[in-house]
Motif scaffolding. Structure first.
Motif, short mmCIF file in Angstrom:
data_model
loop_
_atom_site.label_atom_id
_atom_site.label_comp_id
_atom_site.label_asym_id
_atom_site.label_seq_id
_atom_site.Cartn_x
_atom_site.Cartn_y
_atom_site.Cartn_z
N TYR B 29 0.83 -1.20 0.00
CA TYR B 29 0.00 0.00 0.00
C TYR B 29 0.87 1.25 0.00
N PHE B 30 1.97 1.19 0.73
CA PHE B 30 2.86 2.34 0.79
C PHE B 30 3.45 2.64 -0.58
N SER B 31 3.69 1.56 -1.37
CA SER B 31 4.31 1.77 -2.69
C SER B 31 3.39 2.56 -3.62
N PHE B 32 2.07 2.52 -3.36
CA PHE B 32 1.17 3.38 -4.14
C PHE B 32 1.49 4.85 -3.88
N LEU B 33 1.83 5.13 -2.62
CA LEU B 33 2.21 6.50 -2.28
C LEU B 33 3.51 6.87 -2.98
N THR B 34 4.43 5.89 -3.10
CA THR B 34 5.67 6.15 -3.82
C THR B 34 5.38 6.60 -5.24
N VAL B 35 4.44 5.88 -5.88
CA VAL B 35 4.08 6.23 -7.25
C VAL B 35 3.51 7.64 -7.31
N LEU B 36 2.58 7.95 -6.39
CA LEU B 36 1.97 9.29 -6.39
C LEU B 36 3.03 10.35 -6.11
N ALA B 37 3.96 10.03 -5.17
CA ALA B 37 5.01 10.98 -4.85
C ALA B 37 5.86 11.26 -6.08
N LEU B 38 6.18 10.20 -6.82
CA LEU B 38 6.98 10.38 -8.02
C LEU B 38 6.28 11.30 -9.01
N ILE B 39 4.97 11.04 -9.22
CA ILE B 39 4.23 11.88 -10.18
C ILE B 39 4.24 13.33 -9.72
N LEU B 40 3.95 13.55 -8.43
CA LEU B 40 3.83 14.92 -7.93
C LEU B 40 5.17 15.63 -7.89
N LEU B 41 6.27 14.88 -7.75
CA LEU B 41 7.60 15.51 -7.77
C LEU B 41 8.05 15.80 -9.19
N VAL B 42 7.78 14.83 -10.08
CA VAL B 42 8.28 14.98 -11.46
C VAL B 42 7.54 16.11 -12.17
N ALA B 43 6.23 16.25 -11.91
CA ALA B 43 5.43 17.22 -12.66
C ALA B 43 6.01 18.64 -12.61
N PRO B 44 6.26 19.22 -11.41
CA PRO B 44 6.81 20.58 -11.41
C PRO B 44 8.21 20.67 -12.01
N ILE B 45 9.06 19.66 -11.74
CA ILE B 45 10.41 19.68 -12.31
C ILE B 45 10.33 19.65 -13.83
N THR B 46 9.42 18.82 -14.32
CA THR B 46 9.22 18.72 -15.77
C THR B 46 8.84 20.06 -16.37
N LEU B 47 7.93 20.77 -15.67
CA LEU B 47 7.50 22.07 -16.17
C LEU B 47 8.68 23.04 -16.24
N ILE B 48 9.49 23.04 -15.16
CA ILE B 48 10.63 23.95 -15.12
C ILE B 48 11.62 23.61 -16.24
N LEU B 49 11.94 22.31 -16.35
CA LEU B 49 12.87 21.89 -17.40
C LEU B 49 12.28 22.17 -18.77
N ILE B 207 0.60 10.61 -19.74
CA ILE B 207 1.70 9.72 -20.11
C ILE B 207 2.61 9.49 -18.91
N LEU B 208 2.79 10.55 -18.12
CA LEU B 208 3.61 10.40 -16.90
C LEU B 208 3.00 9.38 -15.97
N ILE B 209 1.68 9.47 -15.79
CA ILE B 209 1.00 8.49 -14.93
C ILE B 209 1.25 7.08 -15.46
N LYS B 210 1.11 6.94 -16.78
CA LYS B 210 1.22 5.61 -17.35
C LYS B 210 2.66 5.14 -17.45
N ALA B 211 3.60 6.04 -17.24
CA ALA B 211 5.02 5.63 -17.29
C ALA B 211 5.53 5.17 -15.95
N THR B 212 4.77 5.43 -14.88
CA THR B 212 5.31 5.11 -13.55
C THR B 212 5.59 3.64 -13.30
N PRO B 213 4.91 2.68 -13.96
CA PRO B 213 5.31 1.29 -13.71
C PRO B 213 6.76 1.00 -14.12
N LEU B 214 7.34 1.91 -14.91
CA LEU B 214 8.74 1.70 -15.30
C LEU B 214 9.68 1.78 -14.12
#
Lengths: 279, 292
Positions: B29-49, B207-214
């Motif tokens: 269950y915690f790993s679901f949070l890992t996935v969400l954390a990744l999405i929420l961290l990557v999104a702003p960095i992606t925008l900046i980059l 696409i970011l959401i769907k890429a997280t299983p990687l």
């Protein structure tokens, strides 16, 4: 070992012809290029069959989604949502597990002169199982593209067809379908490219590489792990993919030119490669 | 729970309750949070980059322009999974080589010895003595960087396209009002860009959401890892023996991702009406007529 010998040994290794053992020590550049190139057979096979079959099923699915009859429209919408809304990665895993629990039986298909035995065990092999998943996936994505194009077919065209007395399938085949294809083609080109790229996922998701017969990325991953040097194997596989992407763009641009041949040059839609991405 | 002490004796709903709350399941269950954390961290960095890349591409300073062009075009033609395999291992080795030079200047042996990659113990990342969570966080960090670089390049393409899509006469009007180029950018160009960038960016989010299983491929213990781990058949040696249940775990993941994309789609539909409001595009006109 000369490079010519390497080509003989590993040129068709990915489909089980040639040397049995993969190179282990003193890996040369030639071995990497040849073996990864041999892996591309898988990528091309999967992409080619899935896109070809998917084209027809997507056309049907798109018309089903545009249908006013909920018996067709609802399932089509659900299918498209299911395959576009979830990661292909998970679809591969799920598909593989689903195929594994199929009862291990053979079906006999009598063809009159001969009988073909279809084994359900084939579904767990990448050549069929992964192909089915890719086929469903590209069907859903292409259907969404075709559906969008179907809705932008000028209503004047359809009315003109009706006033000529065309209806039903004739109207679809002569008027709607060609326009649909013309409108959808630039996006569909990209879809074909993405599907081709997506084939790289197959051997990293459930489907085992039987007897180390894998695709290009499988072999480049193998080399990167053996040599601890990612700077050779991955650029090679990247090079191969760029090469084949250019081939796809060339072929699809030819088709696009034919679809647009009656349109004034300045109004023609151009195939523009848009970068994407995972699904 | 106290009645879970001896799972072999319980059955039915109680068994399920105990089974689904084992420590391993809690990690799942915690790993679901890992996935969400990744999405929420990557999104702003992606925008900046993405902004950085798009602006670099439009820069008048040639080296910066070249960098922007290489960065934005590197993701074309090559499957991104290649980048996901390549970036973490390349970065890991790069960092270790740098630390090797700094920490062990007296070790003179070559780093690439045939088929081996040799750095001194003090240069290993993370140090072999560090606790497990450091290893896990490091793996997550590498994944985060790989995702950010790849999606940043995608976003740069989108933002660049959107900046080009803003009608030129809008910008010229801004200049005619005596605004400086910085003012034109901030007051006219940027606000209008969002409407054009939004379809691409929302697509990118999906696409970011769907890429997280990687994440699984990068060795992070993510949802896919736990689904395989927990679902595989357990013999009677285990506390909770069961046959191969992986298909049910993957079905759960399928539902999780479908929910995630479905909710995102709804939210983006709202954004779309907001950003296209008052814009000189057909969607904007529709929004005005609908009184939104």
């Amino acid at each position: 070992m000369s490079c010519g010998q390497t080509i003989l040994d590993y040129g068709l290794r990915s489909i089980g012809i040639g040397a049995r053992l993969l190179p282990k020590a003193d890996i040369t550049l030639c071995e990497q290029v040849v073996l990864i190139g041999s892996g591309m057979i898988w990528n091309v096979y999967l992409a080619l069959i899935a896109v070809t079959l998917g084209f027809f099923s997507a056309t049907m699915l798109a018309t089903a989604k545009a249908s006013s009859n909920p018996i067709f429209e609802r399932p089509a919408r659900a299918f498209i949502f299911l395959f576009r809304g979830s990661p292909l990665f998970i679809q591969f895993f799920f598909g593989y597990e689903l195929f594994v629990i199929l009862p291990k039986v053979g079906f006999d298909i009598p063809l009159g002169f001969t009988t073909i035995t279809v084994e359900t065990a084939w579904f767990t092999k990448a050549w069929l199982g992964a192909l089915i998943v890719l086929f469903f996936n590209t069907t859903a994505y292409s259907a969404e593209i075709f559906y969008g194009a179907l809705r932008s077919v000028p209503s004047g065209d359809i009315e003109a067809a009706e006033s000529f007395g065309m209806s039903g399938f004739k109207r679809f085949r002569r008027i709607i379908w060609p326009t649909l294809l013309r409108l959808a083609w630039p996006s569909y080109t990209n879809e074909a490219i993405f599907l081709f790229h997506a084939t790289a996922l197959v051997f990293f998701t459930g489907f085992p590489a039987w007897q180390q017969r894998g695709d290009a990325l499988y072999y480049s991953n193998y080399f990167a792990e053996k040599t601890f040097n990612p700077f050779v194997a991955y650029p090679i596989v990247a090079g191969y993919f760029i090469l084949f992407t250019l081939v796809i763009i060339f072929v699809f641009s030819r088709v696009n030119r034919r679809l647009n041949r009656h349109i004034a040059p300045e109004l023609r839609s151009r195939v523009r490669y848009r970068p994407q991405i995972i699904r | 729970m106290e009645f879970c002490a001896d799972p072999a004796t319980i059955e039915g709903a109680k068994w399920w309750l105990c089974y689904l709350t084992t420590p391993k399941h809690q990690q799942f269950y915690f790993s679901f949070l890992t996935v969400l954390a990744l999405i929420l961290l990557v999104a702003p960095i992606t925008l900046i980059l993405g902004f950085g890349g798009a602006l670099a591409r439009r820069s008048r300073f040639y080296p910066l322009k070249l960098f922007g062009q290489i960065y934005t075009s590197m993701v074309r033609g090559v499957p991104d999974i290649v980048f996901f395999m390549f970036v973490p291992i390349a970065m890991d080795q790069g960092l270790e080589i740098i630390r090797h030079w700094i920490n062990c200047p007296d070790v003179t042996g070559a780093i690439y010895q045939g088929n081996d990659f040799v750095v001194c113990t003090a240069a290993k990342l993370p140090l072999s003595t560090s606790p497990q969570w450091v290893h896990e966080t490091y793996g997550f960090f590498l994944a985060l960087v790989a995702f950010s670089i790849v999606f940043g390049a995608f976003a740069a393409n989108t933002v660049d396209g959107a900046l080009n899509a803003v009608p030129r006469n809008q910008l010229e009007t801004g200049r005619a009002y005596g605004m400086t180029s910085g003012q034109v950018f901030r007051r006219v160009h940027l606000p209008q860009m969002w409407g054009y960038a939004l379809p691409g960016l929302s697509n990118l989010w999906m696409i970011l959401i769907k890429a997280t299983p990687l994440l699984f491929l990068l060795g992070v213990e993510d949802v896919v890892y736990w689904a395989r781990e927990l679902g595989s058949s357990k013999t009677s040696i285990f506390t909770y023996p069961h046959p191969d249940w992986r298909i049910w775990y993957f079905a759960a993941l399928l539902v999780f991702y479908l929910l995630l994309t479905w909710v995102s789609e709804k939210i983006f539909a709202r954004f779309r009406t907001r950003f296209t409001r008052g814009q000189a595009s057909s969607a904007g006109k529709i929004a005005i007529e609908a009184g939104q």
